[in-house]
Scaffold this active site. Sequence first.
Site, PDB file in Angstrom:
ATOM      1  N   ASN A  11      -1.400   6.623   2.370  1.00  0.00           N
ATOM      2  CA  ASN A  11      -1.998   7.586   1.446  1.00  0.00           C
ATOM      3  C   ASN A  11      -2.898   8.494   2.279  1.00  0.00           C
ATOM      4  OD1 ASN A  11      -3.416   8.998  -0.458  1.00  0.00           O
ATOM      5  ND2 ASN A  11      -4.423   7.226  -1.386  1.00  0.00           N
ATOM      6  N   TRP A  12      -2.414   9.695   2.525  1.00  0.00           N
ATOM      7  CA  TRP A  12      -3.151  10.604   3.415  1.00  0.00           C
ATOM      8  C   TRP A  12      -4.380  11.220   2.741  1.00  0.00           C
ATOM      9  CZ3 TRP A  12       1.157  13.978   6.248  1.00  0.00           C
ATOM     10  CH2 TRP A  12       1.935  13.127   7.039  1.00  0.00           C
ATOM     11  N   LYS A  13      -4.463  11.077   1.427  1.00  0.00           N
ATOM     12  CA  LYS A  13      -5.570  11.678   0.662  1.00  0.00           C
ATOM     13  C   LYS A  13      -5.672  13.170   1.018  1.00  0.00           C
ATOM     14  CE  LYS A  13      -7.599   7.131   0.420  1.00  0.00           C
ATOM     15  NZ  LYS A  13      -8.763   6.272   0.262  1.00  0.00           N
ATOM     16  N   HIS A  98      -5.146   5.848  -8.699  1.00  0.00           N
ATOM     17  CA  HIS A  98      -5.968   5.515  -7.534  1.00  0.00           C
ATOM     18  C   HIS A  98      -7.436   5.512  -7.953  1.00  0.00           C
ATOM     19  CE1 HIS A  98      -7.970   5.717  -3.676  1.00  0.00           C
ATOM     20  NE2 HIS A  98      -6.854   5.252  -3.156  1.00  0.00           N
ATOM     21  N   GLU A 100      -9.995   6.621  -6.639  1.00  0.00           N
ATOM     22  CA  GLU A 100     -10.692   7.911  -6.480  1.00  0.00           C
ATOM     23  C   GLU A 100     -10.402   8.825  -7.664  1.00  0.00           C
ATOM     24  OE1 GLU A 100      -9.274   8.614  -2.495  1.00  0.00           O
ATOM     25  OE2 GLU A 100     -10.472   6.895  -1.836  1.00  0.00           O
ATOM     26  N   GLU A 170      -6.351  -2.562  -4.961  1.00  0.00           N
ATOM     27  CA  GLU A 170      -7.279  -1.929  -4.026  1.00  0.00           C
ATOM     28  C   GLU A 170      -8.707  -2.133  -4.524  1.00  0.00           C
ATOM     29  OE1 GLU A 170      -5.200   1.393  -1.627  1.00  0.00           O
ATOM     30  OE2 GLU A 170      -6.022   2.305  -3.425  1.00  0.00           O
ATOM     31  N   GLY A 176     -12.130   2.520   2.480  1.00  0.00           N
ATOM     32  CA  GLY A 176     -12.834   3.413   3.392  1.00  0.00           C
ATOM     33  C   GLY A 176     -14.165   2.851   3.894  1.00  0.00           C
ATOM     34  N   SER A 215      -9.147  -0.720   3.633  1.00  0.00           N
ATOM     35  CA  SER A 215      -9.457  -0.968   5.041  1.00  0.00           C
ATOM     36  C   SER A 215      -8.415  -1.831   5.753  1.00  0.00           C
ATOM     37  CB  SER A 215     -10.862  -1.575   5.180  1.00  0.00           C
ATOM     38  OG  SER A 215     -11.837  -0.669   4.688  1.00  0.00           O
ATOM     39  N   GLY A 236      -5.051   3.930   3.779  1.00  0.00           N
ATOM     40  CA  GLY A 236      -5.674   5.245   3.818  1.00  0.00           C
ATOM     41  C   GLY A 236      -5.921   5.660   5.259  1.00  0.00           C
ATOM     42  N   GLY A 237      -7.152   5.517   5.705  1.00  0.00           N
ATOM     43  CA  GLY A 237      -7.575   5.993   7.033  1.00  0.00           C
ATOM     44  C   GLY A 237      -6.618   5.645   8.165  1.00  0.00           C
TER      45      GLY A 237
END
Length: 252
Positions: A11-13, A98, A100, A170, A176, A215, A236-237
């Site tokens: 997930n590149w956000k 998600h 967010e 999640e 993150g 993470s 993510g990251g």
Amino acid sequence: MSTRTPLIAGNWKMHGSLKDSEALVSALCAGVVGSEGPQMLLCPSYIYIQAVGKWLHGSAIQLGAQNLAEPTGPGAFTGEVSGTMLRDFGCEYVIVGHSERRALYGETNELVAAKFVTAQSQGLTPILCVGETLEEREADRTQTIVQQQVEAVLESVEVEALSNAVVAYEPVWAIGTGRTATPDQAQEVHALIRAMIGSRDVTIAAGLRILYGGSVKGANAKELFAMEDIDGGLVGGASLDAQEFLTIFQAA
Ligand code: 13P
């Protein structure tokens, strides 16, 4: 890990540029050869989906989006993107709910359930995200929260719909933050989700892929993916770094 085909989704956000994305995709394509074993999925920002789809052409890596409009459309929904449009550009999956989107854009369980239904009606496989906040975990409400999030979808669809869906657990406190759920903490919630589905249909529950997100790194992927009910990751990251993401992929 079971006989379910593991899925490693990035997930590149709202990260990257066209240039960064091209280099990332090129390194991932070089690292993912053949279609045996785990599947890799990339979910870039809407604006890069077309380009990423072109770069992925001929590779085994799949394409998805991070969100979609709830109305089945077309219609007067300024700024929205429909699942049909995403399909036009080669998306097969879409993330719904998600944390967010829930926290920053007010997406409720009901809206997320509606997006899940829309996604399937437009030929996309939804990746339903669920998970508790730190406050909820500390108040011992993890089970209740996750059950409510899953239940909201099960109120809108028959359990059969879960045979064309993915669930991602999640925990919000792990996203993150560098603070990963322990394999046991994650497994406990994954087993709960599978049991919820299993109480309606054992076969569908057994085939459902439940990803862990929060993470995930090359260094912790293996122990997470070794758990019985963890069928891959929503990353993510670490999905923005080709080497790191490939290490996670290989761990599956
Ligand atoms: P991180 O891997 O950066 O913690 O993000 C997880 C996530 O939100 C994936 O959807």
